[in-house]
Motif scaffolding. Structure first.
Motif, short mmCIF file in Angstrom:
data_model
loop_
_atom_site.label_atom_id
_atom_site.label_comp_id
_atom_site.label_asym_id
_atom_site.label_seq_id
_atom_site.Cartn_x
_atom_site.Cartn_y
_atom_site.Cartn_z
N GLY A 182 0.82 -1.20 0.00
CA GLY A 182 0.00 0.00 0.00
C GLY A 182 0.86 1.25 0.00
O GLY A 182 1.87 1.33 -0.69
N PHE A 183 0.45 2.24 0.78
CA PHE A 183 1.27 3.42 1.00
C PHE A 183 2.08 3.30 2.29
O PHE A 183 2.63 4.28 2.77
N GLY A 184 2.12 2.10 2.86
CA GLY A 184 2.92 1.85 4.05
C GLY A 184 2.12 1.91 5.33
O GLY A 184 2.24 1.05 6.20
N LEU A 185 1.28 2.90 5.45
CA LEU A 185 0.53 3.10 6.69
C LEU A 185 -0.45 1.95 6.94
O LEU A 185 -0.78 1.65 8.09
N GLU A 186 -0.90 1.29 5.86
CA GLU A 186 -1.83 0.16 6.02
C GLU A 186 -1.20 -0.98 6.81
O GLU A 186 -1.89 -1.81 7.40
N PHE A 187 0.14 -1.05 6.81
CA PHE A 187 0.85 -2.15 7.49
C PHE A 187 1.33 -1.76 8.88
O PHE A 187 1.94 -2.57 9.57
N ALA A 188 1.07 -0.53 9.31
CA ALA A 188 1.50 -0.09 10.64
C ALA A 188 0.98 -0.97 11.78
O ALA A 188 1.67 -1.15 12.79
N PRO A 189 -0.23 -1.57 11.67
CA PRO A 189 -0.69 -2.44 12.75
C PRO A 189 0.16 -3.70 12.94
O PRO A 189 0.09 -4.36 13.98
N TYR A 190 0.98 -4.03 11.94
CA TYR A 190 1.75 -5.28 12.00
C TYR A 190 3.19 -5.09 12.43
O TYR A 190 3.92 -6.06 12.62
N GLY A 191 3.64 -3.83 12.57
CA GLY A 191 5.01 -3.59 12.99
C GLY A 191 5.36 -2.12 12.94
O GLY A 191 4.59 -1.29 12.44
N ASP A 192 6.52 -1.80 13.47
CA ASP A 192 7.02 -0.43 13.52
C ASP A 192 7.66 -0.10 12.17
O ASP A 192 8.66 -0.71 11.77
N LEU A 193 7.10 0.86 11.45
CA LEU A 193 7.60 1.20 10.13
C LEU A 193 9.05 1.66 10.15
O LEU A 193 9.76 1.52 9.14
N GLU A 231 8.56 17.61 -3.06
CA GLU A 231 8.07 17.08 -1.78
C GLU A 231 9.22 16.55 -0.94
O GLU A 231 9.90 15.59 -1.32
N ASP A 232 9.46 17.20 0.23
CA ASP A 232 10.59 16.77 1.05
C ASP A 232 10.37 15.43 1.72
O ASP A 232 11.30 14.83 2.26
N GLY A 233 9.15 14.92 1.70
CA GLY A 233 8.89 13.60 2.28
C GLY A 233 9.22 12.45 1.35
O GLY A 233 9.13 11.28 1.74
N VAL A 234 9.60 12.76 0.11
CA VAL A 234 9.96 11.73 -0.87
C VAL A 234 11.47 11.64 -0.96
O VAL A 234 12.14 12.62 -1.30
N ALA A 235 12.02 10.47 -0.66
CA ALA A 235 13.47 10.28 -0.64
C ALA A 235 14.02 9.97 -2.02
O ALA A 235 15.18 10.28 -2.32
N ALA A 236 13.24 9.32 -2.87
CA ALA A 236 13.69 8.92 -4.20
C ALA A 236 12.49 8.63 -5.08
O ALA A 236 11.35 8.49 -4.58
N LEU A 237 12.74 8.53 -6.37
CA LEU A 237 11.69 8.23 -7.34
C LEU A 237 12.01 6.91 -8.03
O LEU A 237 13.08 6.76 -8.62
N GLU A 238 11.07 5.95 -7.95
CA GLU A 238 11.22 4.69 -8.68
C GLU A 238 10.32 4.76 -9.90
O GLU A 238 9.11 5.00 -9.79
N VAL A 239 10.90 4.53 -11.06
CA VAL A 239 10.18 4.69 -12.33
C VAL A 239 9.76 3.32 -12.85
O VAL A 239 10.59 2.47 -13.16
N ASN A 240 8.45 3.12 -12.96
CA ASN A 240 7.90 1.84 -13.39
C ASN A 240 7.74 1.84 -14.91
O ASN A 240 6.72 2.26 -15.43
N GLN A 264 -2.83 13.41 1.00
CA GLN A 264 -3.41 12.51 1.99
C GLN A 264 -2.42 11.52 2.58
O GLN A 264 -2.33 11.36 3.80
N ALA A 265 -1.66 10.82 1.73
CA ALA A 265 -0.77 9.78 2.23
C ALA A 265 0.58 10.32 2.68
O ALA A 265 1.08 9.94 3.75
N LEU A 266 1.16 11.21 1.92
CA LEU A 266 2.52 11.65 2.19
C LEU A 266 2.69 12.37 3.53
O LEU A 266 3.69 12.14 4.23
N PRO A 267 1.77 13.24 3.95
CA PRO A 267 1.97 13.91 5.25
C PRO A 267 2.13 12.93 6.41
O PRO A 267 2.96 13.15 7.29
N GLN A 303 7.03 9.25 9.75
CA GLN A 303 7.65 7.97 10.04
C GLN A 303 9.16 8.07 9.78
O GLN A 303 9.60 8.74 8.85
N ASP A 304 9.93 7.40 10.61
CA ASP A 304 11.39 7.44 10.47
C ASP A 304 11.83 6.36 9.48
O ASP A 304 12.46 5.37 9.83
N VAL A 305 11.48 6.59 8.20
CA VAL A 305 11.79 5.62 7.16
C VAL A 305 11.84 6.35 5.82
O VAL A 305 11.10 7.32 5.60
#
Length: 308
Positions: free
Chosen positions: A27-38, A120-129, A86-89, A94-96
Motif C-alpha cells: 500500500g502506501f505503508g501506513l496500512e501495514f503499521a498495525p503489523y510492525g514499527d515502520l 516534496e521533502d517527504g519523498v526520498a527517491a523516485l522509482e520509475v515503473n 493525503q498519504a505523504l503527510p 515515520q522514520d523511514v
C-alpha cells in the motif's frame, strides 16, 4: 562477534538497513503499521502513482499459483494529488525513507510526475515503473525497448530536482543487461529489478482465465532464480547500485541478492503471506551474517565466488 551496523547509503539514498518493501505489495505503508514499527524498515516504496486516478483492471485481479501468485491490479491508485495531500503527510512522520513509484503512458508524463514529486521533502527517491506487465497502455512496451527506457529515464532525471532516480527493470526481455545500460545512459542513479514475469492461469472447470485481464505478473518464490540471475548480470554490466527484488521469503534469500551484488532488497509477495515479515527481516539478516562470521554487510556484498 555481532553485525554492528546495517546502514546503507548508495546512489544518493540513505537508509537504516537494506530492507525495502516493493511497490504494489505494501500500500502506501501506513496500512501495514498495525503489523510492525515502520521505522524498522529501511524504506517503503509506495504503490504506483499516476497523474490522474486509475480504477485498475476488472476483477478477479489476483490468483494463487504454486510458490507464488499472479496479479493484474492495473496500477489502481488515487492519483498524485491525493497521494501528496493525503498519504505523504502521514508518511513524513515515520522514520523511514519513502520512495514514490511513478507510472505514466509516455516520457513527457513521466517527467511531469517527477516534477510534482521532486518538490516534496517527504519523498526520498523516485522509482520509475517502465515495466508493468499487466496494463494495456504503455507499461510493458517501455520496459522492453532500451531506447524508450533511456528516453523515460532522461525525462524523469531532468525533472527530479536532485532526488535519486531508480529505474525498475523487466525480466521479460531478451537481454536485461542492455536495458540496464540504457537506463544508466539516461541518467538512472539506481536500478531495481526484477518486476514480475508475464504469466497466466486458467480454470479447467469453467474454462476461463483466472484473471479478468487474462495475463498478469507472476511473483513469489517461484521467480527467485530468474531474479538472482538478472541481478547478477546487471551488477556485472553496470556500475550503478542495484536493488534486488523477486521471491524473497527469508533472510537467506535476501543475502543471496546481496552476495551477487545488490545494495538492498525489496520484499513483495511475502507481505501478503506474512504482513509482519518485512519488519523483522533486517534483524534476521544481521543474525545470519553473524553466524557466517561476517561483521559488515558491505564485506558480504558482491562476494560470490565464480568458478574459474
Amino acid at each position: 562477534m555481532e553485525v554492528s551496523d546495517l546502514k546503507v547509503s548508495f546512489g544518493g539514498l540513505s537508509m537504516s538497513n537494506p530492507v525495502m518493501t516493493a511497490s504494489g505489495t505494501f500500500g502506501f505503508g501506513l496500512e501495514f503499521a498495525p503489523y510492525g514499527d515502520l521505522s524498522r524498515l529501511g524504506g517503503i516504496v509506495a504503490k504506483g502513482i499516476s497523474m490522474k486516478p486509475r480504477e485498475g483492471n476488472p476483477m478477479p485481479r489476483i490468483a494463487e499459483t504454486p510458490c507464488g501468485m499472479l496479479n493484474a491490479i492495473g496500477i489502481q491508485n488515487p492519483g498524485v494529488e491525493a497521494f501528496v495531500k493525503q498519504a505523504l503527510p502521514a508518511l513524513k512522520r515515520q522514520d523511514v525513507a519513502v520512495v514514490a513509484n511513478l507510472y505514466a503512458c509516455d516520457a513527457e508524463e513521466f517527467g511531469e510526475l517527477a516534477g510534482i514529486l521532486s518538490t516534496e521533502d517527504g519523498v526520498a527517491a523516485l522509482e520509475v515503473n517502465v515495466s508493468c506487465p499487466n496494463v494495456k497502455e504503455g507499461g510493458a512496451a517501455f520496459g522492453q525497448d532500451p531506447a524508450q527506457i533511456a528516453k523515460v529515464t532522461e525525462a524523469v532525471k531532468k525533472r527530479a530536482g536532485g532526488k535519486p532516480v531508480m529505474l525498475k527493470l523487466s525480466p521479460n526481455v531478451a537481454d536485461i543487461a542492455t536495458c540496464a545500460r540504457a537506463a544508466v545512459e539516461g541518467g538512472a542513479d539506481i536500478l531495481s529489478l526484477i518486476n514480475t514475469l508475464i504469466g497466466m492461469g486458467v480454470d479447467i472447470r469453467n474454462r476461463r482465465p483466472r484473471l479478468a485481464n487474462v495475463v498478469g505478473g507472476l511473483s513469489g518464490p517461484a521467480i527467485k532464480p530468474v531474479a538472482l540471475r538478472c541481478v547478477h548480470q546487471v551488477c556485472q554490466a553496470v556500475d550503478v547500485p542495484v536493488i534486488g527484488i523477486g521471491g524473497i521469503a527469508s533472510a537467506e534469500d535476501a543475502l543471496e541478492f546481496i552476495m551477487v551484488g545488490a545494495h538492498a532488497v525489496q520484499v513483495g509477495t511475502a507481505n501478503f503471506l506474512r504482513p509482519d515479515f518485512a519488519f523483522t527481516l533486517a534483524e534476521d539478516m544481521a543474525q545470519l551474517l553473524t553466524e557466517l562470521c561476517v561483521e559488515r554487510l558491505e564485506d558480504f556484498r558482491g562476494s560470490l565466488q565464480l568458478p574459474l
